[in-house]
Write an enzyme that holds these catalytic residues in place. Structure first.
Site, mmCIF file in Angstrom:
data_model
loop_
_atom_site.group_PDB
_atom_site.id
_atom_site.type_symbol
_atom_site.label_atom_id
_atom_site.label_comp_id
_atom_site.label_asym_id
_atom_site.label_seq_id
_atom_site.Cartn_x
_atom_site.Cartn_y
_atom_site.Cartn_z
ATOM 1 N N SER A 134 0.826 -1.218 0.000
ATOM 2 C CA SER A 134 0.000 0.000 0.000
ATOM 3 C C SER A 134 0.849 1.251 0.000
ATOM 4 C CB SER A 134 -0.907 0.027 1.230
ATOM 5 O OG SER A 134 -1.615 1.248 1.241
ATOM 6 N N LYS A 206 -4.815 -6.544 3.525
ATOM 7 C CA LYS A 206 -4.733 -5.415 2.581
ATOM 8 C C LYS A 206 -6.138 -5.008 2.116
ATOM 9 C CE LYS A 206 -3.182 -2.233 -0.181
ATOM 10 N NZ LYS A 206 -3.989 -2.011 -1.281
ATOM 11 N N HIS A 209 -7.655 -3.002 4.770
ATOM 12 C CA HIS A 209 -7.063 -1.663 4.679
ATOM 13 C C HIS A 209 -7.825 -0.834 3.653
ATOM 14 C CE1 HIS A 209 -4.553 1.129 2.364
ATOM 15 N NE2 HIS A 209 -3.900 1.392 3.478
ATOM 16 N N ASN A 210 -8.088 -1.434 2.506
ATOM 17 C CA ASN A 210 -8.774 -0.691 1.446
ATOM 18 C C ASN A 210 -10.221 -0.364 1.822
ATOM 19 O OD1 ASN A 210 -6.376 -1.139 0.082
ATOM 20 N ND2 ASN A 210 -7.392 -1.436 -1.873
ATOM 21 N N GLU A 213 -10.021 2.423 3.972
ATOM 22 C CA GLU A 213 -9.668 3.577 3.123
ATOM 23 C C GLU A 213 -10.947 4.163 2.482
ATOM 24 O OE1 GLU A 213 -6.443 2.806 0.187
ATOM 25 O OE2 GLU A 213 -7.842 3.504 -1.334
#
Ligand code: 6PG
Length: 502
Positions: A134, A206, A209-210, A213
């Site tokens: 990232s 991940k 995380h997105n 986000e």
């Protein structure tokens, strides 16, 4: 040009923007890297433009030569489009590799694909690391956050490179560290990279995380919308508010770039840049994956889902323009204290952010049961402190919370987050009610508040829902006066008094 060694330390396939930047980051840290790209001209010009990296870049025109140019066990990073293209590259590599060679997928792969690939390759005596990467272009070039998962023994071979190229944060404060000058290697600090867990764990984290986000970005947009449409501030004025917020609790990469963006003028018209940007959001699917996964696992994660839906709603621009001429909302105007309301928006943003992260960590907690992983939540928050898109000072608070209580059931229950919300919630509620009164859509602020209120409510109205289900479908219900797990049904008579049948 530095003399190249007979064999490179690592190889990389896929020289699009992320691939080029990651390759240069690796070479900058003294590792020799072989590169291969389907279009040879891209590879040729990349090598020609970067003749003097400390580690050296070796361009290969043939994939066979590329594979042969690597030290064993070979480590090959794939940075191509997630999905079919990744499988195609893996299929090409398989016959060229030897036992124990390691393929590393650095794309935004779906974790279930990573689980499948790892299994298939293991059967062929090859090793696979699915690593979240990232930080966009800048991160890839000067320090991304890295979330590797897969075979732990394989990761041992990759770790020195991953630790070297990752972003670094100060061990005590959690603040990102910078080199002596822009782009210069950082000395010391804790790398934002750590082994996450087996098979798809790295790509799963991940993806979360997105999802987070997506939530963060939508919340920032709602704060901007309120300042613009309720308070009537101009884009540069709002930019200044964000710049101020970036010095406090909300200090983060996304707030920082928002402040810059809002103060940027359009080079063509001279208007604030945001005013010339069409209000239809794109997406590549990782937020949707997060939400679908939440539904699949039965984990309440409404805030990320609302952020995804908000993008979808924005995308039906023509329909919205037409509907806006027909559907009327309230015509109330704001008459309160502007400065106090800006502070309230700040608090609403911070509280909503806490709820959104709480949901993300709940998802990871459930996923570890589902996939038999043992995730270290404090460490995950630590990796996210630098390099990645959601990097924020606030993540240190999450690391601290899991340090205090590694098996914390929900972030909201941590004393720091509990206290913070207690202090800020009246402002949060004020923002949600003002927005509702004025007809401004705030899907993440309000869904986060409902999540908070729902989560802290011992008795929700789903007793009625269960009764409805039992009424029309004999779906049965549990009773408050009997042990959990015992199910009952009432024979619902036409209009007579119900008879209890145990
Ligand atoms: C990152 C980002 C990145 C992501 C983009 C675009 O961590 O560097 O999450 O991986 O692809 O942010 O995502 P959307 O196009 O879905 O908004």
């Amino acid at each position: 040009m530095p003399k190249l060694k007979p064999k490179s330390d690592i190889g990389l396939i896929g020289l699009a923007v992320m691939g080029q930047n990651l390759a240069l980051n690796i070479a900058d840290h003294g590792f020799q890297i072989s590169v291969y790209n389907r279009t040879t001209e891209t590879m040729d010009s990349f090598v020609a433009e970067n003749p003097n990296t400390p580690g050296g870049v070796l361009g290969c025109k043939q994939i066979k030569n590329f594979v042969q140019s690597l030290k064993r066990p070979r480590k090959i990073i794939i940075l191509v489009k997630a999905g079919g293209p990744t499988d195609a590259v893996i299929d090409t590599l398989i016959p060229l590799l030897d036992k124990n060679d390691i393929i590393i997928d650095g794309g935004n792969a779906k974790w279930t694909d990573t689980i499948r690939r790892e299994k298939d390759l293991k059967a062929k005596k090859l090793r696979f690391v699915g690593s979240g990467v990232s930080g966009g272009e800048e991160g890839a070039r000067f320090g991304p956050a890295l979330m590797p998962g897969g075979d732990p023994a394989a990761y041992k071979h990759l770790q020195p490179i991953w630790d070297a190229i990752a972003a670094k944060v100060d061990a005590k404060t959690g603040r990102p560290l910078e080199g002596a000058e822009p782009g210069a290697p950082v000395k010391g600090g804790v790398p934002c990279a750590a082994y996450i867990g087996p098979n798809g764990a790295g790509h799963y984290v991940k993806m979360i995380h997105n999802g987070i986000e997506y939530g963060d970005m939508q919340m920032i947009c709602e704060a901007y919308d309120l300042m613009q449409n309720v308070l009537g501030l101009t884009a540069p004025e709002i930019g200044k508010v964000f710049a101020r917020w970036n010095k406090g609790q909300l200090d983060s990469f996304l707030i920082e770039i928002t402040a810059d963006i809002l103060q940027q003028s359009d080079p063509i018209t001279g208007k604030p840049f945001v005013e010339v940007v069409l209000d239809t959001a794109g997406q590549k699917g990782t937020g949707k994956w997060t939400s679908v996964n939440a539904l699949d696992m039965g984990v309440p994660a409404p805030t990320v889902a609302e952020a995804v839906f908000a993008r979808f709603l924005s995308a039906v621009k023509t329909e919205r323009v037409a509907a806006g001429k027909i559907l009327k909302g309230p015509s109330k105007r704001f008459s309160g204290n502007k400065t106090a309301f800006i502070r309230a928006i700040h608090d609403a943003l911070y509280c909503s952010k806490i709820c959104s992260y709480a949901q993300g960590f709940q998802l990871m907690r459930e996923a570890q049961n589902e996939y038999n992983w043992e995730l270290n939540f404090g460490q995950i928050a630590q990796i996210w402190r630098g390099g990645c898109i959601i990097r924020a000072v606030f993540l240190q608070k999450i690391t601290d919370a899991f340090k205090r209580k590694p098996k914390l059931a929900n972030l909201l229950l941590d004393p720091y987050f509990n206290k913070t919300i207690q202090k800020a919630q009246s402002n949060w509620r004020k923002v949600v009610s003002t927005a509702t009164e004025q007809g401004v859509a705030i899907p993440t602020f309000s869904s986060a508040l409902s999540y908070y209120d729902g989560y802290r409510t011992a008795r929700l109205p789903q007793n009625l829902l269960q009764a409805q289900r039992d009424y029309f479908g004999a779906h049965t219900y549990e009773r408050v006066d009997k042990p959990r797990g015992k199910f009952f049904h009432i024979d619902w008579p036409e209009k007579d008094r119900p008879q209890l049948k145990v």
